[in-house]
Design a protein around this motif. Structure first.
Motif, PDB file in Angstrom:
ATOM      1  N   ALA A  19      24.258  47.947   9.529  1.00 16.80           N
ATOM      2  CA  ALA A  19      24.086  49.061  10.459  1.00 16.80           C
ATOM      3  C   ALA A  19      25.443  49.649  10.857  1.00 16.80           C
ATOM      4  O   ALA A  19      25.614  50.876  10.895  1.00 16.80           O
ATOM      5  CB  ALA A  19      23.318  48.609  11.693  1.00 16.80           C
ATOM      6  N   VAL A  20      26.421  48.802  11.119  1.00 11.70           N
ATOM      7  CA  VAL A  20      27.760  49.284  11.467  1.00 11.70           C
ATOM      8  C   VAL A  20      28.396  49.968  10.259  1.00 11.70           C
ATOM      9  O   VAL A  20      29.019  51.032  10.377  1.00 11.70           O
ATOM     10  CB  VAL A  20      28.643  48.115  11.988  1.00 11.70           C
ATOM     11  CG1 VAL A  20      30.098  48.529  12.078  1.00 11.70           C
ATOM     12  CG2 VAL A  20      28.132  47.651  13.336  1.00 11.70           C
ATOM     13  N   ALA A  22      26.886  51.514   7.790  1.00 12.07           N
ATOM     14  CA  ALA A  22      26.228  52.817   7.598  1.00 12.07           C
ATOM     15  C   ALA A  22      26.707  53.830   8.638  1.00 12.07           C
ATOM     16  O   ALA A  22      26.923  55.007   8.323  1.00 12.07           O
ATOM     17  CB  ALA A  22      24.717  52.655   7.666  1.00 12.07           C
ATOM     18  N   ALA A  23      26.888  53.383   9.867  1.00  8.97           N
ATOM     19  CA  ALA A  23      27.353  54.294  10.919  1.00  8.97           C
ATOM     20  C   ALA A  23      28.771  54.779  10.645  1.00  8.97           C
ATOM     21  O   ALA A  23      29.094  55.943  10.872  1.00  8.97           O
ATOM     22  CB  ALA A  23      27.283  53.599  12.270  1.00  8.97           C
ATOM     23  N   LEU A  24      29.626  53.904  10.138  1.00  8.15           N
ATOM     24  CA  LEU A  24      31.000  54.299   9.849  1.00  8.15           C
ATOM     25  C   LEU A  24      31.105  55.137   8.576  1.00  8.15           C
ATOM     26  O   LEU A  24      31.974  56.003   8.467  1.00  8.15           O
ATOM     27  CB  LEU A  24      31.892  53.059   9.729  1.00  8.15           C
ATOM     28  CG  LEU A  24      32.090  52.256  11.022  1.00  8.15           C
ATOM     29  CD1 LEU A  24      32.878  50.983  10.739  1.00  8.15           C
ATOM     30  CD2 LEU A  24      32.786  53.097  12.065  1.00  8.15           C
ATOM     31  N   GLY A  26      28.744  57.185   7.346  1.00  5.10           N
ATOM     32  CA  GLY A  26      27.961  58.422   7.413  1.00  5.10           C
ATOM     33  C   GLY A  26      28.779  59.698   7.319  1.00  5.10           C
ATOM     34  O   GLY A  26      28.483  60.571   6.502  1.00  5.10           O
TER      35      GLY A  26
END
Length: 186
Positions: A19-20, A22-24, A26
Motif C-alpha cells: 500500500a505504501v 503504491a501510494a509513493l 502513483g
C-alpha cells in the motif's frame, strides 16, 4: 491475549508494504502515462517566456512577432476574398548547428481557445504570399545545402476566423514527440 501485538497485526503489516509502495509510485505512473499514452503525437509542451528562447529538438527558437496582414490582395492586386477571415504573419528566429534538427517540422498558430491553424492554408492560395514553410534554414536558389551559420528567421502566414486572436506559436518535430515547442505571443 496470546501472541502479542506482532502476531495480531501481521496481516495488516504485510499489506501495509504494498500500500505504501503504491501510494509513493502513483505520481510517477501518472507522469509516465503522459509520455506513454501516445508517443507519436505532440502533447507535452516545452514552453518559454513571452519573447524568450525555447530549446527544443536540438535547436533554439523564439517567436519574434505576430502581426495582422492588412488588406491582403490576390495576385492581380484586388482585395482578397477571405470570407471574413484575417491573415496573420508570424516571424520566428531559429538557431541550430544541426541542419537536420528541425526536419519535417509542423507549425501552427494557436488562438486563445487553443485552436490550431496551419501555415499557408489552401484558402490563402489566391493571396500573393512568398513561398516558404518548414523550420530549416532557407536555401539559396540552386543551393544543395543550407548556407551560413548562426540564427536565421522564417516567416509563416495563417488564416484565422474573425474574432480569433493569436496567442502562441507551435513547433512540432516528429523525432522529438511527444514534446513540442510552445512559444507564447510576445
Amino acid at each position: 491475549m496470546n501472541g502479542g501485538w506482532w502476531r495480531r497485526n501481521r496481516w495488516g503489516l504485510l499489506l501495509l508494504v504494498p500500500a505504501v509502495a503504491a501510494a509513493l509510485a502513483g505520481p510517477y505512473f501518472r507522469d509516465a502515462h503522459v509520455y506513454l499514452e501516445n508517443p507519436t503525437e505532440p502533447h507535452v509542451p516545452v514552453a518559454g517566456a513571452k519573447g524568450g528562447w525555447v530549446t527544443y529538438a536540438g535547436a533554439r527558437m523564439r517567436l519574434d512577432a505576430v502581426t495582422e496582414v492588412e488588406s491582403p490582395a490576390d495576385r492581380s492586386g484586388k482585395p482578397a476574398d477571405l470570407g471574413g477571415g484575417r491573415v496573420w504573419q508570424a516571424k520566428v528566429t531559429y538557431e541550430t548547428a544541426d541542419a537536420g534538427a528541425l526536419a519535417g517540422c509542423t507549425v501552427y498558430l494557436e488562438d486563445g481557445g487553443a485552436r490550431r491553424f496551419g501555415d499557408r492554408p489552401v484558402e490563402l492560395s489566391p493571396v500573393g504570399l512568398p513561398s516558404g514553410g518548414g523550420c530549416d534554414r532557407p536555401r539559396a536558389a540552386g543551393a544543395s545545402a543550407p548556407p551560413g551559420e548562426g540564427p536565421y528567421q522564417r516567416d509563416y502566414y495563417f488564416l484565422l476566423p474573425a474574432g480569433a486572436t493569436p496567442a502562441a506559436f507551435f513547433v512540432g518535430v516528429p523525432t522529438a514527440y511527444p514534446s513540442y515547442a510552445h512559444l507564447p505571443r510576445p
